[in-house]
Design a protein around this motif. Structure first.
Motif, PDB file in Angstrom:
ATOM      1  N   ASP A 155      29.890  55.899  75.403  1.00 43.36           N
ATOM      2  CA  ASP A 155      29.833  54.469  75.794  1.00 43.36           C
ATOM      3  C   ASP A 155      28.964  54.414  77.047  1.00 43.36           C
ATOM      4  N   ILE A 156      28.218  53.337  77.332  1.00 46.21           N
ATOM      5  CA  ILE A 156      27.633  52.981  78.580  1.00 46.21           C
ATOM      6  C   ILE A 156      28.290  52.655  79.604  1.00 46.21           C
ATOM      7  N   GLU A 157      29.382  52.063  79.417  1.00 46.50           N
ATOM      8  CA  GLU A 157      30.290  51.579  80.603  1.00 46.50           C
ATOM      9  C   GLU A 157      31.424  52.305  80.377  1.00 46.50           C
ATOM     10  N   PHE A 177      23.914  56.925  72.246  1.00 48.11           N
ATOM     11  CA  PHE A 177      24.775  55.681  73.278  1.00 48.11           C
ATOM     12  C   PHE A 177      25.237  54.667  72.182  1.00 48.11           C
ATOM     13  N   GLY A 185      27.586  55.284  81.814  1.00 52.45           N
ATOM     14  CA  GLY A 185      27.385  56.325  80.810  1.00 52.45           C
ATOM     15  C   GLY A 185      25.753  56.884  81.081  1.00 52.45           C
ATOM     16  N   TYR A 209      20.643  54.545  70.152  1.00 50.50           N
ATOM     17  CA  TYR A 209      21.391  53.562  70.868  1.00 50.50           C
ATOM     18  C   TYR A 209      21.865  52.437  69.703  1.00 50.50           C
ATOM     19  N   THR A 215      27.361  50.990  72.545  1.00 49.12           N
ATOM     20  CA  THR A 215      27.932  50.017  73.343  1.00 49.12           C
ATOM     21  C   THR A 215      27.543  48.730  73.131  1.00 49.12           C
ATOM     22  N   HIS A 260      26.138  46.765  75.312  1.00 44.42           N
ATOM     23  CA  HIS A 260      25.332  46.429  76.272  1.00 44.42           C
ATOM     24  C   HIS A 260      23.961  46.726  76.017  1.00 44.42           C
ATOM     25  N   LYS A 293      27.339  47.722  69.458  1.00 44.92           N
ATOM     26  CA  LYS A 293      28.801  47.312  68.929  1.00 44.92           C
ATOM     27  C   LYS A 293      28.643  45.871  68.418  1.00 44.92           C
ATOM     28  N   ASP A 329      34.774  56.932  74.756  1.00 46.05           N
ATOM     29  CA  ASP A 329      34.820  55.445  74.874  1.00 46.05           C
ATOM     30  C   ASP A 329      36.122  55.272  75.536  1.00 46.05           C
TER      31      ASP A 329
END
Length: 246
Positions: free
Chosen positions: A56-58, A82, A64, A101, A84, A86, A104, A10
């Motif tokens: 993290d995806i981003e 994941f 990610g 998944y 995230t 998003h 946050k 992250d």
């Protein structure tokens, strides 16, 4: 009990600290490395051989989801979760081998429950297998398909077929699709399997017939107790026949 090795990625240091705190409350879970970007994550996968990656995806240097694809090529049996903010990526993330998944702000109990489920999957073979464990493990393969992880005996697989961006796995109980590529499967399946055509991998031990298709540049492969068929390129015929007759 062999510890489950985890890495976390992250670009927010606070998130990594929180994950470290959560994982420290679980028995037999070992955080073996953290990273703030994709490049360092790939290095951790190679050097630390983790069982689980929290991603993290981003990320600053790579999405990610793209990172997950690269990780799968390095270690196809690695569990990926994941974490995230998003939500819009959730369906695509699941299709790309994610076990879970988690959104946050991070729910501590959700993380613990997910990690415990993965821990059971990783550690169960250590309780059940005998001294012949390594041989038994090689006789099976884990394949991610949409929302589930499918565990197959290698000899239950007839053939694999490329269909667009997906791979169709034909096995004893039917068929299912996965985003894993034929190239990845070639590296994982071993010597019982043969790349008969750019779009097919076949199980040599399940082959029943090789048919010369008149007027075609290909042969056709048929299998025992299965109505499916795969293509065989002419430049690979002699190699396959040699394997079948050996």
């Amino acid at each position: 009990m062999i510890p489950v090795k985890v890495i976390a990625t992250d670009d927010e240091a606070g998130v990594l600290l929180l994950l470290h705190s959560i994982l420290s409350e679980l028995d037999d879970i070992q955080l073996v490395g953290t990273a703030e970007n994709a490049v360092d994550t790939l290095r951790l996968v190679k050097e630390r051989d983790p069982d689980l990656a929290l991603l993290d995806i981003e990320l600053p240097d790579m999405k990610g989801i793209e990172l997950a694809e690269k990780i799968q090529k390095l270690k196809p049996d690695l569990y990926i979760v994941f974490i995230t903010a998003h939500q819009e990526y959730s369906l695509e993330a699941y299709q790309l081998y994610a076990y879970d998944y988690i959104l946050k702000p991070i729910d501590k109990d959700r993380v613990k429950n997910t990690v415990r489920r993965i821990q059971k999957a990783v550690q169960a073979p250590e309780k059940l297998l005998t001294k012949y464990a390594s041989g038994l493990k090689k006789a099976r393969i884990a394949i991610n398909s949409s929302y589930e992880r499918v565990f197959l005996k290698l000899n239950d697989i007839y053939y694999l077929e490329k269909q667009g961006r997906h791979t169709l796995v034909h096995y004893i109980n039917g068929q299912f699709t996965t985003r894993e590529t034929l190239q990845n499967f070639e590296q994982r399946l071993g010597t019982k399997f043969f790349r008969s055509h750019k779009s097919y991998i076949i199980n040599i031990e399940q082959v029943e017939r090789v048919i010369n298709l008149q007027g075609s540049s290909y042969y056709e492969v048929k299998f025992k107790n299965n109505t499916g068929k795969a293509l065989l390129s002419r430049d690979r015929v002699n190699t396959l026949l040699g394997l079948l007759e050996s």
